[in-house]
Design a protein around this motif. Structure first.
Motif: not given
Length: 259
Positions: A222-231
């Motif tokens: 989920g970290l990749a999706a989290l960073l994508s959404m934050l950016n």
């Protein structure tokens, strides 16, 4: 306030040492003192239940069942049942429901979202203000259902729009009217989490993005999706924690309740 206090006031009124208005005033004062002393928490064996939360925040304390034993969850939920007609526990196991069903026949369990709940108050408090819950894929549905059921228990109308991710973006466009007509949009996506940015660029309503741990190794749970959404380049996109469907449903309810 107890019977002795009331009896003394009534006896004083009966023997004439208190006038009617004084009697009424004394009883009112007793009631006021009792309300001020009303129990705001309950000490259980392994928990302190916040009985004041419904007054402060509009919904009772929600029990996070993961990490607790069945016995701890059962004790807390039974206590909640003494005070409220609508309440819930998240990440609950079937065994907790099976044990509680024998003593609380009204209690229900949603296997997909893993929410255990009682819902006696089924009034829509935010009528006309729909919350859309959108997923990128079918694998994201359990987290989406946690958000959807949470929002419904808190008195909202929910529209579910599932499996419309960017790999087949034409599916999203077929449901765009349903999404744009909602007052708040919850977007649940794993893999690279791109769906939140896409929808964020298409609608004028607040977007609550929920990254999920769905995906292959480089998704990093989920970290990749989290960073994508934050950016996200799209404006108006807020992000909750990985797999936090409950947090998204609660936040959507709070936004929906503003007047």
């Amino acid at each position: 306030m107890n019977e002795q206090d009331i009896s003394q006031i009534l006896k004083a009124y009966k023997n004439g040492s208190l006038e009617l208005e004084e009697c009424k005033s004394s009883i009112t004062e007793l009631i006021s003192q009792a309300v001020q002393k009303e129990e705001r928490s309950r000490n259980l064996q392994d928990a302190v239940l916040d009985l004041d939360r419904a007054k402060r925040q509009g919904f009772p304390e929600v029990v996070y069942c993961e990490g607790k034993t069945d016995e701890q969850c059962i004790t807390i939920l039974k206590e909640l049942n003494l005070h409220y007609g609508t309440y819930m526990g998240t990440r609950a196991r079937q065994s907790i429901y099976d044990a509680l069903k024998t003593v609380i026949p009204e209690i229900e369990y949603d296997e997909t979202s893993r929410i255990i709940y009682r819902h006696s108050d089924k009034v829509i408090h935010n009528e006309g203000r729909t919350i859309a819950v959108v997923t990128a894929g079918t694998s994201d549905i359990p987290i989406a259902e946690e958000a959807a059921v949470t929002a419904e228990l808190m008195g909202n109308e929910v529209t579910r729009i599932y499996d419309v991710g960017v790999a087949g973006i034409h599916r999203l466009f077929h449901r765009l009217d349903d999404i744009t007509s909602a007052n708040v949009v919850i977007v649940v996506a794993g893999m690279e989490g791109a769906l939140a940015s896409v929808i964020g660029g298409l609608v004028t309503k607040p977007i609550i993005a929920v990254p999920t741990s769905v995906g292959y190794g480089a998704n990093f749970k989920g970290l990749a999706a989290l960073l994508s959404m934050l950016n996200s380049c799209a404006a108006g996109v807020g992000v909750v924690n990985i797999d936090n469907g409950f947090g998204a449903g609660r936040l959507a309810h709070m936004i929906n309740s503003q007047r």
